[in-house]
Write an enzyme that holds these catalytic residues in place. Sequence first.
Site, short mmCIF file in Angstrom:
data_model
loop_
_atom_site.label_atom_id
_atom_site.label_comp_id
_atom_site.label_asym_id
_atom_site.label_seq_id
_atom_site.Cartn_x
_atom_site.Cartn_y
_atom_site.Cartn_z
N ASP A 103 8.52 -0.32 -5.91
CA ASP A 103 8.12 0.61 -6.96
C ASP A 103 7.44 1.80 -6.30
O ASP A 103 6.47 1.64 -5.56
CB ASP A 103 7.16 -0.07 -7.94
N ASP A 210 8.60 5.65 -10.59
CA ASP A 210 7.81 5.67 -11.81
C ASP A 210 7.69 7.09 -12.36
O ASP A 210 7.39 8.03 -11.62
CB ASP A 210 6.42 5.10 -11.50
N GLU A 267 12.58 6.53 -13.55
CA GLU A 267 12.10 6.35 -14.92
C GLU A 267 11.93 7.74 -15.55
O GLU A 267 11.27 8.61 -14.98
CB GLU A 267 10.78 5.60 -14.91
N HIS A 341 8.14 -4.42 -17.73
CA HIS A 341 6.71 -4.71 -17.79
C HIS A 341 6.00 -3.89 -18.86
O HIS A 341 4.84 -4.17 -19.18
CB HIS A 341 6.08 -4.43 -16.44
N ASP A 342 6.66 -2.87 -19.42
CA ASP A 342 6.05 -2.01 -20.43
C ASP A 342 6.57 -2.28 -21.84
O ASP A 342 6.19 -1.56 -22.77
CB ASP A 342 6.32 -0.54 -20.10
#
Length: 581
Positions: A103, A210, A267, A341-342
């Site tokens: 990440d 991210d 993302e 995860h969100d």
Amino acid sequence: MALSPAKKDWFKEVVIYQIYPSSFCDSRGDGIGTLAGVTSKLDYLKELGVDVVWLSPIYKSPMKDMGYDISDYEDIRPEFGTLKDWEDLRDGLHARGMKLMMDLVVNHTSDQHEWFKESRSSKTNPKRDWYIWRPKKDVAAGERSEPNNWQSMFGDESAWAWDETTEEYYLRLFVKEQPDLNWENPDVRKAVYDLMKWWLDRGCDGFRMDVINLISKVPGLPDATPVRPGFLQPSAEHTANGPRVHEFLKEMNREVMSKYDTITVGETPCSTDPAVLVEYSKPENKELHMVFVFEQHDIDLTEGQPMKARKYELPEMKRIWAKYQTSFYDKGWSSLYLANHDQARPVSRFANDSEFRVQSGKLLSTFHNTLCGTVYIYQGDELALKNVPKDWTIEDLPDCATQMYYEAALKARQAETGQSNPDMSDVMTDILHKCRDNARTPIPWTSGHEGGFTTGKPWMKLNPDYKDGWNVEDEQKDPNSVLNYFKRVVKLRKAHPVLVHGTFTLLSPDDLQIFSYLRQWQNAKVLVVLNWSASKTQYSIPASVGSTDSAKLLIGTLDSGSPIKDGKLDLEPYEARVYML
């Protein structure tokens, strides 16, 4: 007639599994997942059909946003292990023919990163311009003094944080401990590229980036257009897909990614225009391989209230998925994800997690693996794990976004009612349905102590239904489990290139129960029929599909089901069928 094939790049055909390290497997007994714990489960992942493991952040971090606030990009958070543990994981993956994705969080750092410590130390520090600083506005007493009216992505707070040392504001689109980097500064970009090379040279195989579409802000940082009452306003018009974002990503590709055989995904929140999003993944642009789009996950979003679910009908969901399936085809590439995860658990959010939980889990697995794009599975979704119990309290939910939302709602309710302890049950109902904590409960490996996740006390409670068969060990033993069905449908996807590379044609767009579509590639033609409802139904296959006389069932969620008869299918609740025509 054969259709023009999409280019068969390897990154399109893999299955990627996201691991949230804190909650995957604890090898030390202190209640926090570890890298060694991940390594111990590599055979499980290989058996699932996973090709690439994506690790959510494992770097050193004060954990103000669960690791997305990084204080040292070149070291491991001690709770997760050491660099040697990372190397063991890398070696274990590569020995099994699998890859490792890291990440990359470089829109912002932690306020404890040495870069920011230097930046905030004085206005003349060489790293002052590594972050985005602005003086306060000269305003009358009682007026807001922030540089502009931008709202933080988390909670009802300004996107600016005041620093007492130098008496200026710094930009932080997320929590105040996550200052935004200034990508306009070439020294910042070089430092980011250097840290990327540091990991790639050690055997990392790529990056999930991210909020990468937020790295370029509009010059001058103007006020956001008011769209709601009050001073603070959403800033996306000035922060998402900014004027230099593609320039920066082309430079990143040129300086780093083009020199390695990697996989990249960006993302891209705050964006719903496919024409804008596809630019990131067009091969000729030489930026990213693919992106994460958000619109399908915002379908139940209530504007201004991210935890309050909006009701929608199936046709709306179908149109959104179809929009991206068709707009990216033969132009760029996209990802397929139902959760991360969100996001809350898909079986709870998009289907039925009670009476038809098994059927729903299998339907979602079928849907996920029969669309065009690279498959990303989030840990536990192969088990049909569901949301946390409805009797959990705010104290059971550690996520900062959850806590900030609750605090803002509590203050508003207190002001509205004049009560210090008002009824918050409706707010908790909303939170429990959509909060990020749903995805972050530890993985249950067995029905034993704490689900086999740890020998100690877990950092976050497990969903107690692991004692009722919703765990890896019990599902592995059950031939009809969601887990074993997931393995079958992944094998099916890998055996039929049409499911990866084929065109997508939505059928029956206005049907309130059936989600059906065609996939076509070269001479292969596949029909997917999903009864996305809790009721039995009969589906009339559109005449445009052509003859179904020789249809062959490739996979179905029931061991037996009624055949296609006179172009019609009788389907059980949440039943899925995939046919080769």
